[in-house]
Design an enzyme around this catalytic site. Sequence first.
Site, PDB file in Angstrom:
ATOM      1  N   ASP A  12       0.829  -1.206   0.000  1.00  0.00           N
ATOM      2  CA  ASP A  12       0.000   0.000   0.000  1.00  0.00           C
ATOM      3  C   ASP A  12       0.869   1.263   0.000  1.00  0.00           C
ATOM      4  OD1 ASP A  12      -2.382   1.351  -0.055  1.00  0.00           O
ATOM      5  OD2 ASP A  12      -2.673   1.305   2.115  1.00  0.00           O
ATOM      6  N   ASN A  60     -10.478  -3.028  -6.411  1.00  0.00           N
ATOM      7  CA  ASN A  60      -9.739  -2.005  -7.168  1.00  0.00           C
ATOM      8  C   ASN A  60     -10.450  -1.591  -8.465  1.00  0.00           C
ATOM      9  OD1 ASN A  60      -6.432  -3.193  -6.203  1.00  0.00           O
ATOM     10  ND2 ASN A  60      -7.647  -1.542  -5.340  1.00  0.00           N
TER      11      ASN A  60
HETATM   12  C1  FPP Z   1      -1.871   0.032  -3.386  1.00  0.00           C
HETATM   13  O1  FPP Z   1      -1.449   1.367  -3.323  1.00  0.00           O
HETATM   14  C2  FPP Z   1      -1.332  -0.629  -4.560  1.00  0.00           C
HETATM   15  C3  FPP Z   1      -2.068  -1.177  -5.555  1.00  0.00           C
HETATM   16  C4  FPP Z   1      -3.547  -1.119  -5.598  1.00  0.00           C
HETATM   17  C5  FPP Z   1      -1.440  -1.806  -6.708  1.00  0.00           C
HETATM   18  C6  FPP Z   1      -0.143  -2.513  -6.457  1.00  0.00           C
HETATM   19  C7  FPP Z   1       0.566  -2.594  -7.736  1.00  0.00           C
HETATM   20  C8  FPP Z   1       1.915  -2.485  -7.900  1.00  0.00           C
HETATM   21  C9  FPP Z   1       2.867  -2.421  -6.789  1.00  0.00           C
HETATM   22  C10 FPP Z   1       2.519  -2.425  -9.248  1.00  0.00           C
HETATM   23  C11 FPP Z   1       1.803  -3.169 -10.312  1.00  0.00           C
HETATM   24  C12 FPP Z   1       2.294  -4.547 -10.438  1.00  0.00           C
HETATM   25  C13 FPP Z   1       1.815  -5.421 -11.337  1.00  0.00           C
HETATM   26  C14 FPP Z   1       2.466  -6.753 -11.493  1.00  0.00           C
HETATM   27  C15 FPP Z   1       0.672  -5.062 -12.178  1.00  0.00           C
HETATM   28  P1  FPP Z   1      -2.548   2.526  -3.404  1.00  0.00           P
HETATM   29  O2  FPP Z   1      -2.690   2.934  -4.837  1.00  0.00           O
HETATM   30  O3  FPP Z   1      -3.805   2.087  -2.744  1.00  0.00           O
HETATM   31  O4  FPP Z   1      -1.852   3.669  -2.587  1.00  0.00           O
HETATM   32  P2  FPP Z   1      -2.574   4.801  -1.739  1.00  0.00           P
HETATM   33  O5  FPP Z   1      -3.107   4.122  -0.496  1.00  0.00           O
HETATM   34  O6  FPP Z   1      -1.472   5.741  -1.437  1.00  0.00           O
HETATM   35  O7  FPP Z   1      -3.651   5.391  -2.586  1.00  0.00           O
END
Ligand code: FPP
Length: 228
Positions: A12, A60
């Site tokens: 996250d 998501n």
């Molecule tokens: C959460 O951070 C992360 C995700 C929903 C996606 C995770 C994806 C990756 C690390 C890279 C992609 C990898 C592949 C293999 C497709 P957030 O966006 O919820 O962060 P925030 O809480 O700051 O909004």
Amino acid sequence: MILPSHIAIIMDGNGRWGLKKYNDRNKGHYYGLQNINKVIEHCIKLKIKYLTLYTFSTENWNRPKKEINYLFYLFKYFYKKNFNKLNKNNIRIKFIGDLINIPKDLKPIIKKIQEKTKKNNAITVVFAFNYGAKSELINAFKSILKNKNKVINEELITNNLYTKNIPDPDILIRTGGNKRLSNFLLWQLSYAELFFVNKNWPDFNFLDLKKIVNTFTSIKRKFGGLNE
Ligand code: FPP
């Protein structure tokens, strides 16, 4: 000293990291992906046998289309840029989640990655993709009903989950500062040790991981018993 064999991570904080540094959430996902490659290497160094990463949850889909499309683009980018190296480094890659309701063009890629790496054994990296624990359990119950199983027990449920044949995680790490499970591996995390890290995912590094593994080795796990 007992080392963890399986670490699961909720990666996250990408969005916040990207916004802060580049005024662009997607940049956070890009650097988050770069960090996945590093953390796989760290885990191999620490002799971890399974690493499960929450890459895209069933919730998501509620994000803006632009961000969702970028995550799918990153998935293809990951395959193009990293697959050969990961395969050469003897890394087995598996996917768990609802792999039916994902974009059509990703399905053959997933199939190929799993097929080509299935005999590798340095580490198994499990990508939770279009994954949600509640829908995983619903699917398990549906297939149990369909097979008319008479005796319902822990083993039967375990064997009907996406994670069949994968041991339960010993450690759950969530970066980004929040303390919640977000519909991730709710059955499998029953006895995991939970670690919440204040750093955002792109900043999570080897020392952070090593500290967690060291702390884990000093914990007496009792699994509900006394274990004196
Ligand atoms: C959460 O951070 C992360 C995700 C929903 C996606 C995770 C994806 C990756 C690390 C890279 C992609 C990898 C592949 C293999 C497709 P957030 O966006 O919820 O962060 P925030 O809480 O700051 O909004």
